[in-house]
Scaffold this motif. Structure first.
Motif, short mmCIF file in Angstrom:
data_model
loop_
_atom_site.label_atom_id
_atom_site.label_comp_id
_atom_site.label_asym_id
_atom_site.label_seq_id
_atom_site.Cartn_x
_atom_site.Cartn_y
_atom_site.Cartn_z
N CYS A 105 -6.07 -6.57 1.01
CA CYS A 105 -5.81 -7.93 0.54
C CYS A 105 -7.11 -8.60 0.06
O CYS A 105 -8.08 -8.67 0.80
CB CYS A 105 -5.23 -8.73 1.70
SG CYS A 105 -5.02 -10.47 1.31
N ARG A 112 -7.57 -6.82 -10.72
CA ARG A 112 -8.09 -6.92 -9.35
C ARG A 112 -9.54 -7.42 -9.36
O ARG A 112 -9.91 -8.25 -8.53
CB ARG A 112 -7.98 -5.57 -8.65
CG ARG A 112 -8.67 -5.59 -7.31
CD ARG A 112 -8.02 -4.78 -6.25
NE ARG A 112 -8.78 -4.94 -5.03
CZ ARG A 112 -8.28 -5.24 -3.86
NH1 ARG A 112 -6.99 -5.41 -3.72
NH2 ARG A 112 -9.06 -5.37 -2.80
N GLY A 121 -4.30 -4.88 5.53
CA GLY A 121 -4.37 -3.58 4.88
C GLY A 121 -5.80 -3.04 4.92
O GLY A 121 -6.64 -3.51 5.71
N SER A 122 -6.08 -2.08 4.05
CA SER A 122 -7.41 -1.46 4.06
C SER A 122 -7.57 -0.64 2.78
O SER A 122 -6.59 -0.34 2.10
CB SER A 122 -7.51 -0.55 5.29
OG SER A 122 -8.74 0.13 5.28
N ARG A 177 2.63 1.80 0.42
CA ARG A 177 1.88 2.49 -0.62
C ARG A 177 2.78 3.59 -1.19
O ARG A 177 3.81 3.91 -0.61
CB ARG A 177 0.62 3.14 -0.05
CG ARG A 177 -0.40 2.19 0.55
CD ARG A 177 -1.11 1.40 -0.53
NE ARG A 177 -2.15 0.55 0.01
CZ ARG A 177 -3.41 0.95 0.21
NH1 ARG A 177 -3.78 2.18 -0.08
NH2 ARG A 177 -4.30 0.12 0.69
N ARG A 201 -6.68 -1.13 -1.91
CA ARG A 201 -5.72 -2.20 -2.18
C ARG A 201 -5.70 -3.24 -1.07
O ARG A 201 -4.75 -4.01 -0.94
CB ARG A 201 -4.33 -1.61 -2.43
CG ARG A 201 -4.33 -0.72 -3.66
CD ARG A 201 -3.01 -0.60 -4.34
NE ARG A 201 -2.62 -1.74 -5.11
CZ ARG A 201 -1.98 -1.65 -6.29
NH1 ARG A 201 -1.71 -0.49 -6.81
NH2 ARG A 201 -1.60 -2.75 -6.92
N TRP A 233 -4.65 -2.35 -13.49
CA TRP A 233 -4.74 -2.93 -12.14
C TRP A 233 -6.20 -3.25 -11.81
O TRP A 233 -6.51 -4.33 -11.32
CB TRP A 233 -4.17 -1.94 -11.10
CG TRP A 233 -4.51 -2.32 -9.70
CD1 TRP A 233 -3.91 -3.29 -8.94
CD2 TRP A 233 -5.57 -1.78 -8.89
NE1 TRP A 233 -4.52 -3.37 -7.71
CE2 TRP A 233 -5.54 -2.46 -7.65
CE3 TRP A 233 -6.53 -0.79 -9.09
CZ2 TRP A 233 -6.44 -2.17 -6.62
CZ3 TRP A 233 -7.42 -0.50 -8.07
CH2 TRP A 233 -7.37 -1.19 -6.85
N LYS A 259 1.73 1.37 -5.58
CA LYS A 259 2.62 0.49 -4.82
C LYS A 259 4.05 0.74 -5.28
O LYS A 259 4.27 1.02 -6.46
CB LYS A 259 2.27 -0.98 -5.11
CG LYS A 259 1.00 -1.43 -4.44
CD LYS A 259 1.28 -1.88 -3.04
CE LYS A 259 0.00 -2.12 -2.26
NZ LYS A 259 0.25 -2.58 -0.91
C1 HEM Z 1 -2.56 -14.46 6.55
C2 HEM Z 1 -2.60 -14.26 5.27
C3 HEM Z 1 -2.44 -12.93 4.55
C4 HEM Z 1 -2.06 -11.69 5.01
C5 HEM Z 1 -1.67 -11.30 6.44
C6 HEM Z 1 -2.07 -10.78 3.87
C7 HEM Z 1 -1.76 -9.42 3.95
C8 HEM Z 1 -1.79 -8.55 2.87
C9 HEM Z 1 -1.50 -7.13 2.94
C10 HEM Z 1 -1.10 -6.38 4.20
C11 HEM Z 1 -1.64 -6.63 1.69
C12 HEM Z 1 -1.45 -5.15 1.29
C13 HEM Z 1 -2.77 -4.43 1.52
C14 HEM Z 1 -2.77 -2.93 1.34
O1 HEM Z 1 -1.88 -2.35 0.72
O2 HEM Z 1 -3.73 -2.30 1.87
C15 HEM Z 1 -2.01 -7.73 0.81
C16 HEM Z 1 -2.21 -7.62 -0.55
C17 HEM Z 1 -2.53 -8.67 -1.36
N1 HEM Z 1 -2.80 -9.97 -0.98
FE1 HEM Z 1 -2.76 -10.69 0.90
N2 HEM Z 1 -2.45 -11.48 2.76
C18 HEM Z 1 -2.70 -12.80 3.13
C19 HEM Z 1 -3.15 -13.82 2.32
C20 HEM Z 1 -3.41 -13.72 0.99
C21 HEM Z 1 -3.92 -14.79 0.15
C22 HEM Z 1 -4.27 -16.19 0.66
C23 HEM Z 1 -4.00 -14.28 -1.11
C24 HEM Z 1 -4.46 -14.97 -2.37
C25 HEM Z 1 -4.91 -16.21 -2.43
C26 HEM Z 1 -3.55 -12.90 -1.08
C27 HEM Z 1 -3.46 -12.05 -2.17
C28 HEM Z 1 -3.10 -10.71 -2.10
C29 HEM Z 1 -3.02 -9.84 -3.28
C30 HEM Z 1 -3.28 -10.25 -4.73
C31 HEM Z 1 -2.68 -8.56 -2.80
C32 HEM Z 1 -2.48 -7.30 -3.64
C33 HEM Z 1 -3.76 -6.46 -3.68
C34 HEM Z 1 -3.63 -5.15 -4.46
O3 HEM Z 1 -2.56 -4.56 -4.47
O4 HEM Z 1 -4.64 -4.74 -5.04
N3 HEM Z 1 -3.20 -12.59 0.22
N4 HEM Z 1 -2.10 -8.88 1.56
#
Ligand code: HEM
Length: 499
Positions: free
Chosen positions: A439, A130, A433-434, A371, A437, A126, A101
């Motif tokens: 979400c 995770r 995402g997908s 990314r 990483r 990470w 990232k």
């Molecule tokens: C409508 C609600 C949400 C949307 C649209 C959303 C969208 C996303 C997207 C696009 C990413 C990046 C994915 C990637 O790089 O492939 C992400 C990462 C992440 N999201 Fe969400 N998210 C939402 C809600 C939440 C909630 C409720 C939580 C926790 C309670 C959360 C925790 C995280 C975390 C920790 C990451 C980082 C994952 C990583 O890098 O390993 N998200 N999210």
């Protein structure tokens, strides 16, 4: 003097031509081994083409230059992905090579030096964090265990709206849904509503201010290391530091309060994390700095995104009365003779799920996610070097005409009898995402969104003030971390007389 004219002019011309081609090569990707690029300016590259709403400017550029396009933000190479097929190459075929990232100085300031799941580079640290988030905090049984929080907070929202109806006052749904998302996350994270305490308000305001300061895609100082001083000059760094210091006082106090209580509660995220910190789960460990990092992730990633999609769903339903009526019929049919909705009732509401997917397709709250390449990759015959930033335009991919008929139309029916879901397996719909990483909050977010929308539509009939029509609603987008509507959604609610 004669010699000077004879040699100097052609040499100067040659030097100028060489400089021109070098700059062009540097800023347009370097020829056949690089993806197509729009014309760029020396030094700043394509930065001037970004605009306030990057998903829209990038979409415009990609429609001209193709679904894999190379830009430069100053000297940094930036790949832009705008079709489902190319997204699949990045997020599935070469997922490991693109599993880092981007991190900037500002993000480090906010997230404990990048000591959290969102910002850590791919690797053991990470993976460890995770796994904790995925398996201990947000697994499906944990998400179910928060059902009572969703039920209580949703019924409070219903009561607030009822009060407005009894006063014949319009409802500012935007303000109410912002408060609801904050309270849902706050109770899941800490066990209580910090929005109601002085400390909690400081914490939430701090998050809000930081997100506003970060709304610009990248600062000059982030693109050019030699311009890092501009971040200091602009006052942004000092402002961020002030916000972070205030926020940390609150977060440290919450940690200490939880640590002091003899039995760390297993009913909220902070309690579970501190339990792990104390060694309660064999083979799993976490330091206090990472506990705070993960809590910040949950708030930052979970609140604004959830509010944003809730508002988009309600906005689209107001703009499409036939879809609203169809949804009301479905929900009221399932609820016939019942007052209180249980989460199991949602299983019998396919149109509700279709409406929510359609809102995610047209309005992914994070329209562009990033990314970074970790290795050299040959992508569609192009050489991509390590460190290249990759921007995936989920907003544009949701409009990919190769996969979507009449992509600009709000048409939930397209998801009925379709197996497409939001879990990142269908690369034409990737609001979360997908790949590695993706979400980890999908289950948490969709459970909340489905339950809240179902209740809003079940309990009330909705209209716009002063007899305005749905098509009159202003849907101009507001730049920010999550992209919602600029104008608050003000509506008039009438209680459904059958409830
Ligand atoms: C409508 C609600 C949400 C949307 C649209 C959303 C969208 C996303 C997207 C696009 C990413 C990046 C994915 C990637 O790089 O492939 C992400 C990462 C992440 N999201 Fe969400 N998210 C939402 C809600 C939440 C909630 C409720 C939580 C926790 C309670 C959360 C925790 C995280 C975390 C920790 C990451 C980082 C994952 C990583 O890098 O390993 N998200 N999210």
């Amino acid at each position: 003097m004669e010699d000077f004219h004879f040699y100097t002019l052609p040499l100067t011309l040659l030097a100028l031509l060489y400089a021109w081609f070098s700059i062009k090569r540097l800023y347009s990707g370097g020829g056949d081994t690089s993806p197509p690029s729009p014309p760029s300016l020396p030094v700043i590259g394509n930065l001037h083409q970004l605009g306030q709403l990057p998903h829209r400017s990038l979409s415009k550029l990609s429609r001209k230059h193709g679904p894999l396009m190379l830009l430069h933000f100053g000297p940094k190479p930036v790949l832009v992905v705008s079709s489902a097929d190319v997204a699949k190459l990045i997020l599935k075929t070469h997922d490991l090579a693109f599993a880092d990232k981007p991190i900037t100085d500002h993000l480090k300031t906010i997230f404990y030096d990048g000591n959290d799941v969102i910002n850590l580079p791919y690797g053991d640290r990470w993976r460890k964090l995770r796994n904790i988030v995925l398996h201990e905090l947000l697994n499906s049984s944990r998400v179910k265990s928060f059902a009572s929080v969703r039920e209580e907070e949703t019924s409070l929202l219903m009561r607030k709206i009822e009060e407005c109806t009894s006063l014949l006052a319009p409802v500012n749904l935007t303000v109410m849904l912002v408060a609801l998302s904050n309270d849902l996350i706050s109770r899941a994270a800490f066990g209580n509503k910090y929005s109601e305490t002085e400390h909690g308000k400081i914490f939430l305001d701090g998050l809000d201010e930081a997100s506003r300061l970060l709304a610009n895609f990248m600062t000059l100082g982030d693109c050019f290391p030699w311009l890092a001083w501009t971040n200091r000059l602009s006052g942004r760094r000092a402002a961020l530091k002030r916000i972070v210091e205030k926020r940390d006082i609150v977060l440290d106090k919450v940690v200490q309060d939880h640590l002091k209580s003899l039995n760390t509660s297993k009913e909220n995220i902070m309690g579970i994390l501190l339990g792990i910190h104390k060694g309660e789960i064999p083979g799993v460990s976490i330091d206090l700095e990472s506990v705070k990092g993960v809590i910040l992730d949950v708030f930052t990633a979970g609140t604004e995104t959830t509010t944003t999609i809730l508002i988009w769903v309600m906005t689209e339903l107001m703009r499409h009365p036939a879809a609203m009526k169809k949804l009301q019929d479905e929900i009221r049919g399932v609820m016939k003779g019942k007052q209180l909705m249980a989460e199991d009732d949602l299983l019998k509401m396919p149109y509700l799920k279709a409406v929510i997917k359609e809102a995610f397709r047209l309005h992914p709250p994070l329209p562009v996610f990033a990314r970074v390449a970790r290795d050299h990759v040959n992508l569609m015959g192009y050489e991509i070097s390590p460190g290249t930033i990759v921007l995936i335009n989920a907003w544009e991919i949701g409009r990919d005409p190769a996969y979507w008929e009449e992509p600009e139309k709000f048409m939930p029916e397209r998801f009925l009898n379709s197996s497409t879901d939001l879990r990142g397996f269908d690369f034409y719909l990737i609001p979360f995402g997908s790949g590695r990483r993706i979400c980890p909050g999908i289950g948490f977010a969709t459970a909340a969104v489905e339950y809240v929308v179902a209740n809003l539509v079940f309990k009330f009939d909705w209209a716009l003030p002063n007899g305005a029509k749905g098509e009159d609603l202003d849907v101009t987008e507001r730049p920010g971390f999550a992209v919602g509507t600029d104008t608050p959604l003000i509506v008039v609610a009438t209680i459904n007389s059958d409830v």
